[in-house]
Write a protein that holds these residues in place. Structure first.
Motif, PDB file in Angstrom:
ATOM      1  N   GLU A  10     -11.759 -18.667  -1.232  1.00 67.25           N
ATOM      2  CA  GLU A  10     -10.900 -19.243  -2.394  1.00 67.25           C
ATOM      3  C   GLU A  10      -9.795 -18.111  -2.614  1.00 67.25           C
ATOM      4  OE1 GLU A  10     -11.225 -19.684  -7.184  1.00 67.25           O
ATOM      5  OE2 GLU A  10     -12.859 -20.248  -5.993  1.00 67.25           O
ATOM      6  N   LEU A  11     -10.326 -17.007  -2.816  1.00 70.12           N
ATOM      7  CA  LEU A  11      -9.479 -15.607  -3.061  1.00 70.12           C
ATOM      8  C   LEU A  11      -8.544 -15.424  -1.935  1.00 70.12           C
ATOM      9  CD1 LEU A  11     -12.211 -13.214  -4.699  1.00 70.12           C
ATOM     10  CD2 LEU A  11     -10.412 -14.329  -5.960  1.00 70.12           C
ATOM     11  N   LEU A  12      -8.868 -15.687  -0.831  1.00 74.42           N
ATOM     12  CA  LEU A  12      -7.913 -15.121   0.379  1.00 74.42           C
ATOM     13  C   LEU A  12      -6.920 -16.415   0.606  1.00 74.42           C
ATOM     14  CD1 LEU A  12     -10.472 -13.714   2.810  1.00 74.42           C
ATOM     15  CD2 LEU A  12      -8.686 -12.444   1.818  1.00 74.42           C
ATOM     16  N   ALA A  13      -7.214 -17.711  -0.042  1.00 69.94           N
ATOM     17  CA  ALA A  13      -6.415 -18.646   0.092  1.00 69.94           C
ATOM     18  C   ALA A  13      -5.330 -18.746  -1.110  1.00 69.94           C
ATOM     19  CB  ALA A  13      -7.155 -20.053   0.164  1.00 69.94           C
ATOM     20  N   ALA A  14      -5.546 -17.891  -1.989  1.00 72.83           N
ATOM     21  CA  ALA A  14      -4.621 -17.865  -3.022  1.00 72.83           C
ATOM     22  C   ALA A  14      -3.235 -17.442  -2.568  1.00 72.83           C
ATOM     23  CB  ALA A  14      -5.030 -16.490  -4.111  1.00 72.83           C
ATOM     24  N   PRO A  15      -2.251 -17.993  -3.604  1.00 76.73           N
ATOM     25  CA  PRO A  15      -0.839 -17.672  -3.087  1.00 76.73           C
ATOM     26  C   PRO A  15      -0.584 -16.231  -3.122  1.00 76.73           C
ATOM     27  CG  PRO A  15      -1.004 -19.334  -4.872  1.00 76.73           C
ATOM     28  CD  PRO A  15      -2.418 -18.868  -4.522  1.00 76.73           C
ATOM     29  N   VAL A  16       0.381 -15.906  -2.311  1.00 76.88           N
ATOM     30  CA  VAL A  16       0.625 -14.295  -2.547  1.00 76.88           C
ATOM     31  C   VAL A  16       1.905 -14.144  -3.472  1.00 76.88           C
ATOM     32  CG1 VAL A  16       1.658 -12.342  -1.039  1.00 76.88           C
ATOM     33  CG2 VAL A  16       0.238 -14.002   0.170  1.00 76.88           C
ATOM     34  N   PRO A  17       1.504 -13.150  -4.436  1.00 79.90           N
ATOM     35  CA  PRO A  17       2.526 -13.256  -5.454  1.00 79.90           C
ATOM     36  C   PRO A  17       3.765 -12.899  -4.691  1.00 79.90           C
ATOM     37  CG  PRO A  17       0.510 -11.685  -5.934  1.00 79.90           C
ATOM     38  CD  PRO A  17       0.373 -12.321  -4.709  1.00 79.90           C
ATOM     39  N   VAL A  18       5.075 -13.379  -5.582  1.00 76.82           N
ATOM     40  CA  VAL A  18       6.291 -13.351  -5.093  1.00 76.82           C
ATOM     41  C   VAL A  18       6.749 -11.736  -4.840  1.00 76.82           C
ATOM     42  CG1 VAL A  18       8.865 -13.570  -5.491  1.00 76.82           C
ATOM     43  CG2 VAL A  18       6.884 -15.213  -6.263  1.00 76.82           C
ATOM     44  N   LEU A  19       7.419 -11.379  -3.803  1.00 78.97           N
ATOM     45  CA  LEU A  19       7.952 -10.010  -3.476  1.00 78.97           C
ATOM     46  C   LEU A  19       9.114  -9.646  -4.404  1.00 78.97           C
ATOM     47  CD1 LEU A  19       7.302  -7.784  -1.408  1.00 78.97           C
ATOM     48  CD2 LEU A  19       9.190  -8.658   0.103  1.00 78.97           C
ATOM     49  N   ALA A  20       9.095  -8.584  -5.045  1.00 79.55           N
ATOM     50  CA  ALA A  20      10.153  -8.121  -5.977  1.00 79.55           C
ATOM     51  C   ALA A  20      10.678  -6.759  -5.451  1.00 79.55           C
ATOM     52  CB  ALA A  20       9.733  -7.998  -7.067  1.00 79.55           C
ATOM     53  N   SER A  21      11.734  -6.353  -6.103  1.00 79.54           N
ATOM     54  CA  SER A  21      12.115  -5.165  -5.338  1.00 79.54           C
ATOM     55  C   SER A  21      12.683  -4.034  -6.645  1.00 79.54           C
ATOM     56  CB  SER A  21      13.468  -4.886  -4.445  1.00 79.54           C
ATOM     57  OG  SER A  21      14.394  -5.672  -5.130  1.00 79.54           O
ATOM     58  N   ALA A  22      12.578  -2.810  -6.766  1.00 79.28           N
ATOM     59  CA  ALA A  22      13.080  -2.075  -7.689  1.00 79.28           C
ATOM     60  C   ALA A  22      13.896  -0.914  -6.956  1.00 79.28           C
ATOM     61  CB  ALA A  22      11.834  -1.315  -8.376  1.00 79.28           C
ATOM     62  N   TRP A  56      -3.220  -7.137  -0.506  1.00 78.09           N
ATOM     63  CA  TRP A  56      -3.876  -7.346  -1.623  1.00 78.09           C
ATOM     64  C   TRP A  56      -4.198  -8.516  -2.281  1.00 78.09           C
ATOM     65  CZ3 TRP A  56      -6.838  -3.070  -2.814  1.00 78.09           C
ATOM     66  CH2 TRP A  56      -6.337  -1.740  -2.169  1.00 78.09           C
ATOM     67  N   ARG A  57      -3.885  -9.622  -1.552  1.00 83.30           N
ATOM     68  CA  ARG A  57      -3.663 -10.916  -2.219  1.00 83.30           C
ATOM     69  C   ARG A  57      -4.880 -11.288  -2.615  1.00 83.30           C
ATOM     70  NH1 ARG A  57      -2.261 -15.300   2.053  1.00 83.30           N
ATOM     71  NH2 ARG A  57      -4.115 -14.522   2.995  1.00 83.30           N
ATOM     72  N   GLY A  58      -6.029 -11.104  -1.955  1.00 82.71           N
ATOM     73  CA  GLY A  58      -7.425 -11.701  -2.344  1.00 82.71           C
ATOM     74  C   GLY A  58      -7.851 -10.658  -3.540  1.00 82.71           C
ATOM     75  N   VAL A  59      -7.651  -9.639  -3.598  1.00 84.00           N
ATOM     76  CA  VAL A  59      -7.992  -8.543  -4.690  1.00 84.00           C
ATOM     77  C   VAL A  59      -7.257  -9.072  -6.007  1.00 84.00           C
ATOM     78  CG1 VAL A  59      -8.128  -6.239  -5.542  1.00 84.00           C
ATOM     79  CG2 VAL A  59      -8.882  -7.032  -3.102  1.00 84.00           C
ATOM     80  N   MET A  60      -6.053  -9.241  -5.891  1.00 81.29           N
ATOM     81  CA  MET A  60      -5.312  -9.438  -7.077  1.00 81.29           C
ATOM     82  C   MET A  60      -5.567 -10.786  -7.423  1.00 81.29           C
ATOM     83  SD  MET A  60      -1.404  -8.405  -5.611  1.00 81.29           S
ATOM     84  CE  MET A  60      -0.472  -7.951  -7.141  1.00 81.29           C
ATOM     85  N   ALA A  61      -5.784 -11.978  -6.541  1.00 78.83           N
ATOM     86  CA  ALA A  61      -6.429 -12.970  -7.206  1.00 78.83           C
ATOM     87  C   ALA A  61      -7.549 -13.199  -7.869  1.00 78.83           C
ATOM     88  CB  ALA A  61      -6.770 -14.238  -5.993  1.00 78.83           C
ATOM     89  N   GLY A  62      -8.450 -11.992  -7.591  1.00 76.92           N
ATOM     90  CA  GLY A  62      -9.770 -12.119  -8.170  1.00 76.92           C
ATOM     91  C   GLY A  62      -9.669 -11.318  -9.482  1.00 76.92           C
TER      92      GLY A  62
END
Length: 142
Positions: A10-22, A56-62
């Motif tokens: 479930e965590l690994l299937a979570a959507p990847v947060p949108v890429l932004a820039s600074a 870090w997608r799975g970590v961020m999702a959890g």
């Protein structure tokens, strides 16, 4: 190797947060992914060599919803501007990360790094100990 648990899948299937820039004051640009409230407790996440913020997608999702999780594309990775030095040092990456945190308005943060990112994280903790609330080093290498 054991199979993944339902929660891991479930965590690994979570959507990847949108890429932004600074855009930083020195003209460099850092790409990153962010999840959680802008006023949340900040956690900065640093990937290893050959990786990127999406790792870090799975970590961020959890993570709990009160955290502001920010995973950067290190200089020279993804769309982030490389460091100009021919052979950049850990200190160069440390300075870029601190500039990036400043740009996002993040004064103090929890910090986690994986592999080469762990070396940068350790450098940040040594250079700016008052800014690092906690430090997690995952498989650090030199």
């Amino acid at each position: 190797m054991s199979s993944l648990s339902a929660r891991d899948r479930e965590l690994l299937a979570a959507p990847v947060p949108v890429l932004a820039s600074a855009d930083l004051s020195d003209g460099s640009q850092v790409f990153f992914r962010e999840k959680g409230p802008a006023n949340g407790d900040p956690v900065l996440m640093l990937h290893g060599l050959g990786s990127h913020s999406g790792a870090w997608r799975g970590v961020m999702a959890g993570l709990p919803g009160h955290l502001r999780a920010v995973a950067w594309d290190a200089p020279g990775f993804g769309g982030s501007s490389p460091i100009a030095a021919a052979s950049p040092s850990v200190a160069d990456y440390v300075q870029r990360l601190l500039q990036f945190a400043d740009r996002l308005g993040i004064d103090r943060f929890d910090l986690v790094g994986s592999s080469w990112g762990a070396m940068i994280a350790a450098g940040v903790a040594a250079e700016a100990p008052g800014r690092v609330i906690s430090l997690g080093l995952l498989v650090p290498n030199a």
